[in-house]
Design an enzyme around this catalytic site. Sequence first.
Site, PDB file in Angstrom:
ATOM      1  N   CYS A 333      -8.480  44.026 -12.988  1.00  0.00           N
ATOM      2  CA  CYS A 333      -9.412  42.945 -12.650  1.00  0.00           C
ATOM      3  C   CYS A 333      -8.959  41.541 -13.047  1.00  0.00           C
ATOM      4  O   CYS A 333      -9.069  40.617 -12.224  1.00  0.00           O
ATOM      5  CB  CYS A 333     -10.803  43.259 -13.180  1.00  0.00           C
ATOM      6  SG  CYS A 333     -10.900  44.330 -14.588  1.00  0.00           S
ATOM      7  N   GLN A 380      -4.916  53.327  -9.646  1.00  0.00           N
ATOM      8  CA  GLN A 380      -6.288  53.304  -9.151  1.00  0.00           C
ATOM      9  C   GLN A 380      -6.338  52.768  -7.722  1.00  0.00           C
ATOM     10  O   GLN A 380      -5.541  51.913  -7.349  1.00  0.00           O
ATOM     11  CB  GLN A 380      -7.147  52.389 -10.027  1.00  0.00           C
ATOM     12  CG  GLN A 380      -7.402  52.901 -11.430  1.00  0.00           C
ATOM     13  CD  GLN A 380      -8.263  51.929 -12.217  1.00  0.00           C
ATOM     14  OE1 GLN A 380      -7.920  50.761 -12.330  1.00  0.00           O
ATOM     15  NE2 GLN A 380      -9.357  52.412 -12.764  1.00  0.00           N
ATOM     16  N   HIS A 510     -16.531  44.897  -9.099  1.00  0.00           N
ATOM     17  CA  HIS A 510     -15.411  45.818  -9.343  1.00  0.00           C
ATOM     18  C   HIS A 510     -15.752  47.128  -8.640  1.00  0.00           C
ATOM     19  O   HIS A 510     -16.847  47.657  -8.821  1.00  0.00           O
ATOM     20  CB  HIS A 510     -15.252  46.101 -10.836  1.00  0.00           C
ATOM     21  CG  HIS A 510     -15.150  44.893 -11.710  1.00  0.00           C
ATOM     22  ND1 HIS A 510     -14.017  44.590 -12.432  1.00  0.00           N
ATOM     23  CD2 HIS A 510     -16.046  43.913 -12.005  1.00  0.00           C
ATOM     24  CE1 HIS A 510     -14.227  43.489 -13.134  1.00  0.00           C
ATOM     25  NE2 HIS A 510     -15.454  43.056 -12.892  1.00  0.00           N
TER      26      HIS A 510
END
Length: 635
Positions: A333, A380, A510
């Site tokens: 992030c 991810q 997110h």
Amino acid sequence: MITVTLTDGSQRTYENALSVSDVAMDIGPGLANAALAAKVDGEMVDLSYVVDKDIQLAIVTPSSPEGLEVVRHSTAHLMAQAVQRLYPDVQVTIGPVIEDGYYYDFATEAPFQEEDLAKITAEMKKIVKEKLPVERFEMSRNEAVTYFESKGEKYKAEIIRDIPESETLSLYKQGEFTDLCRGPHVPNTGKLKVFKLMKVAGAYWRGDSNNEMLQRVYGTAWTDKKDLKEYLFRLEEAEKRDHRKLGKRMELFHFQDEAPGMVFWHDRGWSIYQSIQQYMRAKLNGKDYKEINTPSVVDYSLWEKSGHADKFGDDMFTVESEHKQFAMKPMNCPCHVQVFNQGLKSYRDLPIRLAEFGSCHRNEPSGALHGLMRVRGFVQDDGHIFCQESQIGAEVSEFIDFLHEVYKDFGFNEIIYRISTRPEKRVGSDEIWDKSEKALADALDDKGIAWEELPGEGAFYGPKIEFSLKDCLGRVWQCGTIQVDFSMPNRLEASYIDEQGDKQVPVMLHRAILGSFERFIGILIEQHAGNLPLWLAPTQVAVLNITGQQAEYAEKIGQTLKNKGFRAIFDLRNEKIGYKIRQHTLTKTNYLVIVGNKELDEETITVRSHDGKDLGSMNLESLIQLLDQQVKDKI
């Protein structure tokens, strides 16, 4: 008069105080016999609890989740009592209920062996037959310390010393055995009949590797034999489906000590990985995401500024270069904010959706590593949506639809929805958290989706919806998430220009659907017992010749399938056809194409599916149509 209101809304009145057990008997002998505990005004209590005022009452029976937990909690005490009867010098420490069972940690000089479990089980059954009453009583904190020290239970005394001196503690006694416990417990040991001790393991006192090693005994308990039998069957199935064993047998990946928690992908495993990545990339393109890639090693100051250093500092891999400290990113992030920050953004540009197959590293404890399910290096399917506050609802709603599409294609149709709310250690004002939590709840409510709350389980920067999958064995895997973050964009100086020409801080969502690729692949392998759907399988077709006479024909078929885009191989080894079939069955190849002289002469093929079903003779074009349709339908 005392009024007791039952769960069906009916009421009973009594002139004098009485126990919950007496109320249950008044309702009916059958209920009284089945009762294990009760809920008084929503709080769990023992059947001996005295009712001396108006209450709301629910009797807890074996058929309820609360009843099962009481049984497991009580069976843990039953096991501890049996251990101390057999081994009087053993000290009892901590014994909680866990998923599907319980455990107890014991301090003993001689480690338990697997054969000790049979002895302990036999003693537990004896205690059950004794039907010992389970009695609750109270002590002050100092009295309890003195009591357990007098019994030589130094670990229990240490636990109690950490409790505030002003607290009154509850203890439970059954026969000669007494333990500190909040309760509630079953009324007598005769209620505990369906249990099994599972295994022995080592465990450090209080989970600290600097402390003594204790012996942990795991057990399971149920309210009827059928449930225990089904549970043991699920365990057996899970053992067969263990992705670590199948990964080795199918030649997908391996681990080794030189890189703990890091995956060595083999070509077959990497093929699965690439199929999933390409699928997700196509989906992201269709949802207007911009795919980016950010550095794996970043100056530590960025993590301090974002707040991750304070929260995750102990779990981050760090390195020093030219007198500066860097960290391998544990998540993506802060780096995505840096991409957003390049160039001036207008409200017309929002929402901006950034996606990355981001490589992350976390310094997980070695004892927690578990194949693909818990690793130190992972990727991810990460994404961050930068939007205005007014756009949150629409973006969350659209993401939920996106997630449903993906899970359906992977064969997961049962999803559990939970909203994790503000933790004690967090950034941002209560007003911001109120808005964030409401936005997520509204998005689920508007779709008519039932959800449950996980108080205090949110990320330090915002609340989140957790999407959990239930697999074919009933196991729950938390994979997807979407989190509302009003704080990090501000901390990292993200901004856009609004309609009035003023600078504003965007909201950051997110989001991930699969979570880590590694873990998701592990889940898929176990869900399908290695028999992956055709579109994901590392080898979709293997072409096998019977003798050397058909080698050229087999190679031609295999090459044609490869040219059509299928993951096909041709096995021309000078081996018996039975040996080849067994080997490709073990590696879970979806279809076996067998060619002998008959097939050569007739220009046909014989096709066999991975489960041994003979699909008979057909021409190559028919097989190609079959494969095309199965790949298209994600079968």
